[in-house]
Enzyme design. Structure first.
Site, short mmCIF file in Angstrom:
data_model
loop_
_atom_site.label_atom_id
_atom_site.label_comp_id
_atom_site.label_asym_id
_atom_site.label_seq_id
_atom_site.Cartn_x
_atom_site.Cartn_y
_atom_site.Cartn_z
N HIS A 56 -4.11 17.96 -25.13
CA HIS A 56 -4.19 17.92 -23.66
C HIS A 56 -5.55 17.40 -23.19
CE1 HIS A 56 -0.37 20.11 -23.20
NE2 HIS A 56 -0.78 20.82 -24.23
N ASN A 129 4.67 23.26 -20.29
CA ASN A 129 4.86 21.81 -20.43
C ASN A 129 5.92 21.34 -19.46
OD1 ASN A 129 2.97 21.26 -22.46
ND2 ASN A 129 4.42 21.64 -24.12
#
Length: 497
Positions: A56, A129
């Site tokens: 990320h 997510n």
């Protein structure tokens, strides 16, 4: 009215006489060691880049609110849900998973969807997510999986061979891989995608009753995805497309919104559910466990400084509040440990004092010292508990009900043992729900991705993965096999027996 002029100073507040020329012996002579301001500027510049997130790394973020629109207090006593109309401020960070900080944000990749809610009972981090499942279901698998998404240790290049070798050896990944290879793997920015907790959490109500829950956060902008060709084109034209789109929309007052929902499963229902309800590679069917509306999330303020507020934002699934708790989901249990540990490494042990991470309400504890302690370090107050000098106490009203563990044998249980090894039903059902165009695009994306497999194990990896596609759905397997140019004799070896 003109803004008041300010003297340029060093970090210690000493006025700077010259910010552009180094002190030298004569106009062409060597630089003097005593030019402290030069050293300070260069030393700080050398340290401007903190370690990027291992995963990320590239992300975008904004501030907003959660407004409660439906009463769910029968399930949770969390104050954030206490009454319809209640507003809670939040910070939301979107991200790509596998790429580096400078990578394109239209890559085929899952997207992170992490929210920090600033509640009066502390900060609640919902770290999910844009997909309801994940590639692996045991945290021991996570590091190995991420290594395959990064760079080959010899060539320093991304490697389709590494990715498909891992996926083909781990059929539990199939559900998420199918989603990734569909057009959902290349969303049109961040505003047009859903978010999910993915994990199962628990709710606890005022009667100390527990239920299991999953969070769904559905875009009100409508789902929009890029085809593979569109994503590839935009990757070259504007690698920061998603960042530009989100910032621009908020800047012009087009505030993006999502509706938050939960699914609820009782402890009794969990015992008879067809699959393990805590398996991160599985979803709960919405027909049986319908979505219950909770509230509306709106993003309405851009950060003033990307580094301070987006790069330093730190989210951890460990951060739950009274009325919201954990579950036996193995991946969640692993993330409870690993996420705060990653933040301590990247930002320092006092990362929660950084403004974007700081709880805006009272914080009282006996943590002291460490790098970048900036809150006065609690002054002369005692640094141990219990003590005779302060009035900090433990509030037992926040205690959770005990878990009833149904097994007392500790062992390394096979995550894919009988009863835990159905890796094909849900991805097959998902493929059969797709429109003809979506099926065509998904097969094309899979063929394109698998065409990058090379090396002496190429045929072995392709054939092993092909078996998984066939077991999920014969039409899917046939489409991939034909796209890879395999003949009918080879195809017959992979058809489900």
């Amino acid at each position: 009215m003109m803004e008041e002029k300010k003297k340029l100073t060093t970090a210690s507040g000493i006025p700077v006489a010259n910010n552009e020329d180094s002190m030298t012996v004569g106009p062409r002579g060597p630089i003097l060691l005593q030019d402290f301001h030069l050293h300070e500027k260069m030393a700080h510049f050398n340290r401007e880049r903190i370690p990027e997130r291992v995963v990320h790394a590239k992300g975008s973020g904004a501030y907003g609110t959660l407004t409660i629109t439906n009463d769910i207090t029968q399930y949770s006593r969390a104050k954030v849900f206490s009454e319809v109309g209640k507003q809670t401020p939040l910070f939301l960070r979107f991200s790509t998973v596998g790429g580096e900080k400078g990578s394109a944000d239209t890559e085929r990749d899952p997207r992170g969807f992490a929210i920090k809610f600033y509640t009066e009972d502390g900060n609640w981090d919902l770290v999910g997510n844009n997909t309801p499942v994940f590639f692996v279901k045991d945290p021991k698998k996570f590091g190995d999986f991420i290594h395959t998404q990064k760079r080959n240790p010899q060539t320093n290049l991304k490697s389709a061979t590494m990715m498909w070798d891992f996926w083909s050896l781990n059929p539990e990944s199939l559900h998420q891989v199918l989603i990734l290879m569909s057009d959902r793997g290349t969303p049109d920015g961040y505003r047009h995608m859903h978010g999910f907790s993915s994990h199962t959490f628990s709710f606890i109500n005022k009667e100390n009753e527990r239920v299991w829950t999953k969070f769904h956060i559905k875009t009100e902008q409508g789902i929009k995805n890029f085809t593979n060709d569109e994503a590839t084109r935009i990757k070259g034209e504007d690698p920061d497309y998603a960042q530009r789109d989100l910032f621009g929309a908020i800047e012009r007052g087009d505030f993006p919104r999502w509706k938050m929902y939960v699914q609820i499963m009782t402890e009794e229902q969990a015992k008879i559910f067809r699959w393990n309800p805590f398996d991160l590679t599985k979803t709960w069917p919405q027909g049986k466990y319908p979505l219950i509306e909770v509230g509306v999330i709106e993003l309405n303020k851009n950060p003033d400084n990307y580094f301070a507020e987006v790069e330093q934002a730190a989210f951890a699934p460990a951060h739950v509040i009274d009325g919201i708790s954990y579950s036996p989901d193995k991946m969640l249990q692993g993330r409870i440990l690993s996420y705060p540990d990653a933040h301590r490494y990247r930002l320092g042990v006092n990362y929660e004092q950084i403004p974007v991470n700081r709880c805006p309400f009272m914080v009282s504890n006996y943590q002291r010292d460490g790098y970048m302690r900036v809150d006065g370090n609690s002054g002369s107050a005692p640094n141990y508990f219990p003590n005779s000098f302060d009035n900090i106490y433990e509030d037992e009203s926040y205690k959770e009900p005990a878990w009833n563990l149904e097994n007392d044998i500790a062992d390394w249980y096979n995550r894919n043992a009988p009863g835990e090894d159905d890796h094909y039903t849900q991805p097959g059902d998902l493929f059969r729900l797709m429109t003809p165009e979506a099926k065509k695009n998904t097969i094309s994306n899979i063929v394109g991705a698998m065409s990058g497999i090379d090396g002496p194990k190429k045929d072995e990896i392709i054939n092993r993965q092909l078996c998984h596609w066939f077991r999920a759905d014969v039409q899917l397997g046939m489409g991939v096999a034909q796209g890879l140019g395999l003949n009918m004799e080879t195809l017959s070896e992979h058809l489900p027996r």
